[in-house]
Scaffold this motif. Structure first.
Motif, short mmCIF file in Angstrom:
data_model
loop_
_atom_site.label_atom_id
_atom_site.label_comp_id
_atom_site.label_asym_id
_atom_site.label_seq_id
_atom_site.Cartn_x
_atom_site.Cartn_y
_atom_site.Cartn_z
N ASN A 410 21.07 80.12 4.61
CA ASN A 410 20.92 81.09 5.70
C ASN A 410 19.50 81.09 6.23
N LEU A 411 19.38 81.14 7.55
CA LEU A 411 18.07 81.25 8.20
C LEU A 411 17.91 82.66 8.76
N SER A 412 16.76 83.28 8.52
CA SER A 412 16.47 84.58 9.12
C SER A 412 16.02 84.39 10.56
N THR A 413 15.98 85.49 11.28
CA THR A 413 15.51 85.46 12.67
C THR A 413 14.09 84.92 12.75
N GLN A 414 13.23 85.36 11.84
CA GLN A 414 11.84 84.94 11.86
C GLN A 414 11.71 83.44 11.62
N LEU A 441 22.71 74.74 8.03
CA LEU A 441 21.91 75.92 8.30
C LEU A 441 22.78 76.96 8.99
N GLU A 442 22.76 78.19 8.45
CA GLU A 442 23.59 79.27 8.97
C GLU A 442 22.71 80.34 9.60
N ILE A 443 23.11 80.80 10.77
CA ILE A 443 22.47 81.96 11.38
C ILE A 443 23.54 82.99 11.68
N THR A 444 23.17 84.26 11.66
CA THR A 444 24.15 85.29 11.94
C THR A 444 24.45 85.35 13.42
N GLU A 445 25.60 85.92 13.73
CA GLU A 445 26.02 86.06 15.12
C GLU A 445 25.03 86.90 15.91
N SER A 446 24.53 88.00 15.30
CA SER A 446 23.59 88.87 16.01
C SER A 446 22.28 88.16 16.29
N ILE A 467 21.70 67.79 11.45
CA ILE A 467 21.97 68.92 10.57
C ILE A 467 23.22 69.66 11.04
N VAL A 468 24.05 70.08 10.09
CA VAL A 468 25.25 70.86 10.40
C VAL A 468 24.82 72.31 10.63
N LEU A 469 25.34 72.93 11.70
CA LEU A 469 24.94 74.29 12.09
C LEU A 469 26.16 75.20 12.10
N ALA A 470 25.98 76.43 11.61
CA ALA A 470 27.10 77.38 11.50
C ALA A 470 26.67 78.76 11.95
N ILE A 471 27.63 79.51 12.51
CA ILE A 471 27.45 80.93 12.80
C ILE A 471 28.07 81.72 11.66
N ASP A 472 27.26 82.50 10.97
CA ASP A 472 27.71 83.28 9.82
C ASP A 472 28.17 84.66 10.27
N ASP A 473 29.06 85.28 9.47
CA ASP A 473 29.54 86.64 9.73
C ASP A 473 30.14 86.77 11.12
#
Length: 575
Positions: A410-414, A441-446, A467-473
């Motif tokens: 998971n990647l944070s916004t920062q 690498l996962e980032i949240t929808e928000s 890199i594979v990218l995903a939208i989490d939650d």
């Protein structure tokens, strides 16, 4: 060669020259205080010529703004000491008032009688303006113009003194704007500054002129409601203020939402001094955040314990991160939860999840420490450590014989907004001899929707690296489908909240089905989180979900158990 004018040669001529050339205004009056002469500087400063003031009393210059006590002191000093100096306010011929520094000296004859008065003065308005400007800057926030912390302390002392004398109550509100850091991280500090100015304007608009509004710093504000009757009236005012602050802000073509968390305490019930009142309002504010943000809470004594507990966790988190990063008695570790491919039944991926085991507090749930990390700005170093540790563990898994395995982080916004993120990721891949396709690498929808244009630019760079990218939650935020179709992602992860009741709630079942159809139409894989029962698995399989993750297959595993578990699982399918 031009000749210089001849210098006066007599003392009388020198004195005359000084009178004419000096920059200070000079006025000579007789013993009855009637003006008999003025110099050119007087004319320039006041606008009056000698002909206009000759024979008149200097009172003609008075503006009416100088206290009578000042003139009384002047006359007393002149009669006793023969000299006086001080500040007075006069009026120019054009009607403008100005402050001047005036010196008056009495002239005596040989018998000791006063024959004349000589007054000299200079315009000190520019100096006073500079002093007033410095005073303003020292007591006001330069961005919003609100009172600053120094001014707030002084005002609180005055309010306390008045309240003790009158026996009245007052209320203190501490306001923290939710998710403000994300505005700075995504849109830049210049937009964040404009948002703070708009927040300050709304605060001014919704309290009385007699109330106090101050900015403590960052996105924290204080409001003091003077002379309140009872807590119910405070609740009504606070509710109105909260609604006003929660309204959207339109800035530079962006529609921004930043809601307030407000802590309220009352004098004298909740404290009798500034430090105690601020501390208790702070406790109430954090309680408001814990209740879901965008609300207000009145202080209660039990909040003190909660505030101390939170401070203890924050301090412990900072120490734990430092010790873990430096490999001094590490308190953080990673667990990995398998992801099962429904088509083959094999484990093809692992999600890296941070775990914190404190030597005294024990295991701290991620729901607690991640929230604290986000609120304190520690989410960036925590996220960086998780990323590098996940890459290191993936190298170890490969060395132990695991192949065709991808690790999701998971990647944070920062982290996502850091301009050097692609460089950092390339460095980690090279350091641990990993292929880009082995990293997800996962980032949240928000996070994706906060600033879609910037998100797309960054994700395009990562996608180009392989890199594979995903939208989490997915499904828990407020996605814009027009942006979603442009995001360079490979996967959507269905949030566990929809999977949990998929067997009994037709709405959740419909959402899962529609999301899978949507994802497949966009060419994306679908991963369902929180799968715990065979019935959930069977339904998700029937509607075309691609990968499953949850306790039905495995809880998150310590790194030391991953190789054996994955090897056993996949070996069964090979036979």
């Amino acid at each position: 060669m031009t000749q210089s004018p001849e210098l006066p040669v007599t003392l009388q001529a020198l004195r005359a020259c000084a009178f004419e050339c000096v920059n200070e205004a000079v006025m000579i009056a007789d013993a009855d205080s009637n003006i008999i002469d003025v110099n050119p500087a007087f004319v320039r400063m006041t606008g009056y010529t000698l002909e206009e003031v000759a024979g008149r009393n200097p009172r003609m210059l008075a503006s009416g703004q100088t206290p009578s006590e000042t003139y009384e002191a002047m006359y007393r000093s002149l009669s006793i000491e023969g000299h006086w100096q001080g500040e007075v306010w006069d009026r120019r011929k054009d009607g403008r008032t100005y402050p001047k520094w005036l010196s008056v000296t009495a002239i005596y004859d040989t018998g000791g009688a006063i024959t004349h008065y000589v007054g000299s003065f200079s315009d000190i308005s520019s100096g006073k303006e500079a002093v007033e400007r410095m005073y303003y800057m020292a007591h006001h926030d330069p961005l919003t113009g609100l009172a600053n912390r120094s001014s707030l302390d002084a005002q609180m002392e005055r309010v306390l003194t008045a309240a003790r004398r009158s026996g009245h109550q007052f209320a203190l509100m501490l306001i923290d704007m939710d998710n403000f850091k994300q505005v700075n991280d995504t849109l830049g500090h210049h937009v964040g500054d404009q948002l703070l100015i708009r927040i300050a304007d709304r605060l001014r608009e919704h309290v009385r002129a007699s109330d106090t509004v101050a900015r403590l710093g960052g996105d924290e504000f204080v409001v003091i409601l003077h002379d309140i009757e009872h807590a119910q009236s405070v609740a009504a005012i606070t509710s109105k203020l909260a609604r006003a602050l929660a309204e959207p802000y339109e800035l530079e073509s962006h529609l921004l939402y930043s809601t307030p968390s407000i802590g309220v305490c009352l004098f004298p019930n909740d404290g009798n001094d500034p430090d105690t009142l601020l501390k208790h309002a702070d406790s109430a504010m954090y309680h408001a955040k814990a209740q879901g943000r965008n609300n207000f809470q009145f202080f209660t004594p039990t909040m003190n314990a909660a505030a101390h507990e939170r401070l203890r966790f924050e301090t412990a988190l900072r120490t734990a991160l430092e010790e873990t990063t430096l490999q001094i008695a590490p308190q953080f570790c990673l667990h990995f939860q398998p992801q099962v491919d429904l088509a083959s039944g094999r484990i093809t991926g692992l999600e890296a999840l941070a775990r914190w085991d404190h030597p005294e507090l024990g295991a701290i749930p991620p729901t607690i420490f991640i929230q604290i990390a986000e609120e304190t700005g520690l989410i960036r170093p925590l996220g960086d450590w998780v990323f590098w540790e996940a890459c290191r563990k993936l190298r170890d898994f490969k060395a132990a014989g695991l192949r065709n395995l991808r690790v999701a982080v998971n990647l944070s916004t920062q982290q996502l907004r850091h301009e050097q993120l692609p460089v950092v990721i390339r460095g980690a891949l090279a350091c641990y001899d990993l292929e880009a396709s082995e990293l997800e690498l996962e980032i949240t929808e928000s996070t994706a929707m906060q600033n879609p244009e910037a998100t797309i630019r960054i994700l395009e760079q990562l996608k180009d690296m392989g890199i594979v990218l995903a939208i989490d939650d997915f499904g828990t935020g407020y996605s814009s489908l027009s942006y979603l179709k442009h995001l360079p992602i490979h996967r959507l992860k269905l949030d566990r909240s929809f999977v949990k009741d998929i067997e009994s709630d037709t709405n959740d079942a419909a959402i899962c089905s529609a999301t899978i159809v949507l994802g497949h139409n966009l060419g994306l894989d679908l991963v369902a989180e929180g799968v715990e029962t065979e019935a959930q698995r069977d339904y998700l399989h029937s509607i075309g979900c691609d990968l499953l993750q949850g306790f039905l297959y495995s809880k998150p595993l310590p790194a030391s158990e991953v190789v054996a578990f994955v090897s056993r699982w996949n070996a069964r399918l090979d036979h």
